[in-house]
Design an enzyme around this catalytic site. Structure first.
Site, PDB file in Angstrom:
ATOM      1  N   ALA A  12      13.139  48.060  54.884  1.00 43.31           N
ATOM      2  CA  ALA A  12      13.738  48.872  53.793  1.00 43.31           C
ATOM      3  C   ALA A  12      13.551  48.244  52.610  1.00 43.31           C
ATOM      4  O   ALA A  12      13.430  48.894  51.458  1.00 43.31           O
ATOM      5  CB  ALA A  12      15.101  48.996  54.439  1.00 43.31           C
ATOM      6  N   THR A  13      13.637  47.005  52.352  1.00 43.85           N
ATOM      7  CA  THR A  13      13.715  46.352  51.174  1.00 43.85           C
ATOM      8  C   THR A  13      12.359  46.862  50.390  1.00 43.85           C
ATOM      9  O   THR A  13      12.259  47.360  49.112  1.00 43.85           O
ATOM     10  CB  THR A  13      13.745  44.909  50.873  1.00 43.85           C
ATOM     11  OG1 THR A  13      15.027  44.781  51.656  1.00 43.85           O
ATOM     12  CG2 THR A  13      13.478  44.216  49.717  1.00 43.85           C
ATOM     13  N   ASN A  55      26.031  49.999  54.400  1.00 42.92           N
ATOM     14  CA  ASN A  55      25.970  48.908  55.360  1.00 42.92           C
ATOM     15  C   ASN A  55      27.175  48.022  55.411  1.00 42.92           C
ATOM     16  O   ASN A  55      27.373  47.095  56.373  1.00 42.92           O
ATOM     17  CB  ASN A  55      24.965  47.945  54.875  1.00 42.92           C
ATOM     18  CG  ASN A  55      24.857  47.798  53.318  1.00 42.92           C
ATOM     19  OD1 ASN A  55      24.969  48.319  52.755  1.00 42.92           O
ATOM     20  ND2 ASN A  55      25.016  46.418  53.165  1.00 42.92           N
ATOM     21  N   HIS A  84      14.946  46.688  62.453  1.00 41.76           N
ATOM     22  CA  HIS A  84      15.781  45.855  63.020  1.00 41.76           C
ATOM     23  C   HIS A  84      17.080  46.311  62.974  1.00 41.76           C
ATOM     24  O   HIS A  84      18.330  45.808  63.527  1.00 41.76           O
ATOM     25  CB  HIS A  84      15.896  44.398  62.440  1.00 41.76           C
ATOM     26  CG  HIS A  84      16.092  44.375  61.114  1.00 41.76           C
ATOM     27  ND1 HIS A  84      17.455  43.717  60.711  1.00 41.76           N
ATOM     28  CD2 HIS A  84      15.447  44.830  59.777  1.00 41.76           C
ATOM     29  CE1 HIS A  84      17.518  43.881  59.275  1.00 41.76           C
ATOM     30  NE2 HIS A  84      16.399  44.481  58.860  1.00 41.76           N
ATOM     31  N   CYS A 132      25.047  37.305  54.003  1.00 41.36           N
ATOM     32  CA  CYS A 132      25.132  36.484  52.763  1.00 41.36           C
ATOM     33  C   CYS A 132      23.866  36.664  51.955  1.00 41.36           C
ATOM     34  O   CYS A 132      22.898  36.213  52.445  1.00 41.36           O
ATOM     35  CB  CYS A 132      25.674  35.292  53.170  1.00 41.36           C
ATOM     36  SG  CYS A 132      27.384  34.971  53.299  1.00 41.36           S
TER      37      CYS A 132
HETATM   38  C1  LIG Z   1      19.674  46.161  56.021  1.00 45.62           C
HETATM   39  C2  LIG Z   1      19.444  47.075  54.907  1.00 45.62           C
HETATM   40  C3  LIG Z   1      18.603  47.076  53.595  1.00 45.62           C
HETATM   41  C4  LIG Z   1      17.458  45.901  53.747  1.00 45.62           C
HETATM   42  O1  LIG Z   1      16.632  46.224  54.880  1.00 45.62           O
HETATM   43  P1  LIG Z   1      15.555  44.807  55.170  1.00 45.62           P
HETATM   44  O2  LIG Z   1      15.210  45.298  56.389  1.00 45.62           O
HETATM   45  O3  LIG Z   1      16.206  43.673  55.083  1.00 45.62           O
HETATM   46  O4  LIG Z   1      14.518  45.141  54.112  1.00 45.62           O
HETATM   47  C5  LIG Z   1      18.626  48.082  52.803  1.00 45.62           C
HETATM   48  N1  LIG Z   1      19.604  48.853  52.878  1.00 45.62           N
HETATM   49  C6  LIG Z   1      20.630  49.180  53.607  1.00 45.62           C
HETATM   50  C7  LIG Z   1      21.711  49.968  53.607  1.00 45.62           C
HETATM   51  C8  LIG Z   1      20.545  48.109  54.707  1.00 45.62           C
HETATM   52  O5  LIG Z   1      21.590  48.130  55.528  1.00 45.62           O
END
Ligand SMILES: *Cc1c(COP(=O)(O)O)cnc(C)c1O
Length: 371
Positions: free
Chosen positions: A59-60, A139, A189, A313
């Site tokens: 997602a990042t 999240n 994940h 964290c």
């Molecule tokens: C976990 C998360 C991300 C980041 O996901 P990555 O797999 O670490 O890149 C971004 N947005 C939300 C809402 C998340 O829960």
């Protein structure tokens, strides 16, 4: 990770190791076919067309590609971005970067219930607004945003709507096109898939959204995300999403019943509050404020349980959660709050033992502080 997910990935680490970008040999073409079939499956499960899915490292990366890609392409049209202070750091930091390079940013606060306020959004839109950014579900609190309402507002004003759907996908039914999202992110994940793989949805019809690529190379993923594809990760992600979607309705009610039991059980300690909307929430997330107990001390006194203060964290120095702060909570309230999550692998027995452990730890800590 689901066993079945690992099983689906194994052949692509071993016998089918070829690069899907190598079209000169049969093995490469077979790998490419496997990737395209995974893309179709992911697209089907997310209410998208296969050509609307770009595979990324998570997602990042998708968030960076989307926000920077939309902002750069629309620079002549306008320079104003609207978002909420409750967004994930991947969004907030990317938008902060855009602010530093000259974009104007409106950061809206959330209400005490954590729900993004659409009236505030309407007030902030102006003729230079090019992008509205609002996650599907938070999240830290699990609070669900009014995605379709925001999409309608964006549509009415001809503004692009980016939705970080990373927390919603696999936990509640979520469809990009039906929800009116123009561009959106997800990560494997978060639904029992492998780490380091995810995707970006970019609407290609009604409306057709364009982004400017932010990295350059071999032209993979239609030039938007160059670099050799993570074939086992992509296969694993599509399998994980199929498994999550297959049982999503049963699991939603089973998991939320477990969550209710957990919250009621810990609630017997007294002076325990649920942070954020109780109604508009993912089924698996519980953000609890336990008055008179410091979250860090609770965490150190419960090494048997894996839980968190706010998000995983992001900094070495613990700071009060930016999400809870933006909901109007005081530093003291934030310092008494913890985030608990359960999944389809959590058992009733684990919930019962967690309740006992929590209540013991809470009374222990309250007794020592009052002495
Ligand atoms: C976990 C998360 C991300 C980041 O996901 P990555 O797999 O670490 O890149 C971004 N947005 C939300 C809402 C998340 O829960």
């Amino acid at each position: 990770m689901d066993d079945k997910v690992l099983e689906s990935m194994m052949p692509y680490f071993l016998e089918s190791y070829a690069n899907p970008a190598s079209h000169t040999h049969l093995s490469g073409r077979a790998a490419a076919r496997a990737v395209e079939s995974a893309r179709r499956s992911v697209a089907d499960n997310l209410g998208a067309d296969p050509e609307e899915i770009i595979f990324t490292s998570g997602a990042t990366e998708s968030i960076n590609m989307a926000l920077r890609g939309v902002a750069e392409l629309n620079r002549k049209k306008g320079d104003h971005i609207i978002t909420w202070a409750t967004e994930h750091n991947a969004v907030l930091e990317t938008i902060e970067h855009l602010r530093q390079v000259g974009y104007k940013v409106t950061l809206l606060p959330a209400g005490r219930d954590g729900i993004p306020d659409t009236e505030a959004l309407k007030r902030e839109i102006n003729e230079s607004t090019i992008l509205i950014v609002c996650m599907a579900a938070n999240n830290e609190t699990g609070v669900i945003s009014p995605v379709t309402e925001i999409a309608e507002i964006a549509e009415d004003h001809g503004i692009i709507y980016f939705c970080d759907a990373t927390q919603a996908i696999g936990k509640i039914p979520f469809r990009f096109r039906t929800n009116g999202v123009h561009i959106g992110s997800f990560s494997a994940h978060k639904f029992h898939g492998p780490k380091g793989v995810g995707g970006l949805y970019v609407s290609r019809r009604s409306p057709r959204v364009a982004i400017k690529p932010i990295s350059f190379g071999g032209g993979h993923e239609r030039g938007f995300r160059p670099g050799t594809l993570n074939v086992p990760g992509i296969i694993g992600m599509s399998k994980a999403l199929e498994l999550a979607e297959d049982s999503i309705w049963e699991e939603m009610s089973r998991i939320s019943a477990m969550r209710t039991r957990l919250e009621q059980g810990i609630g017997t300690s007294g002076n325990v509050h649920i942070n954020g909307s109780v109604k508009d929430r993912l089924p698996n997330t519980s953000n609890l404020m336990i008055r008179g107990v410091k979250n860090e001390r609770l965490i150190t006194s419960l090494p048997e349980l894996d839980f968190a203060i706010g998000s995983a964290c992001t900094s070495v120095i613990p700071r009060p959660s930016h999400v809870l702060k933006s909901m109007g909570m005081t530093d003291e309230e934030c310092d008494s709050s913890v985030r608990l999550s359960i999944s389809r692998y959590t058992s009733d027995r684990e919930i019962e033992s967690a309740i006992v452990l929590f209540n013991d730890a809470i009374s222990g800590l309250r007794n020592t502080t009052s002495e």
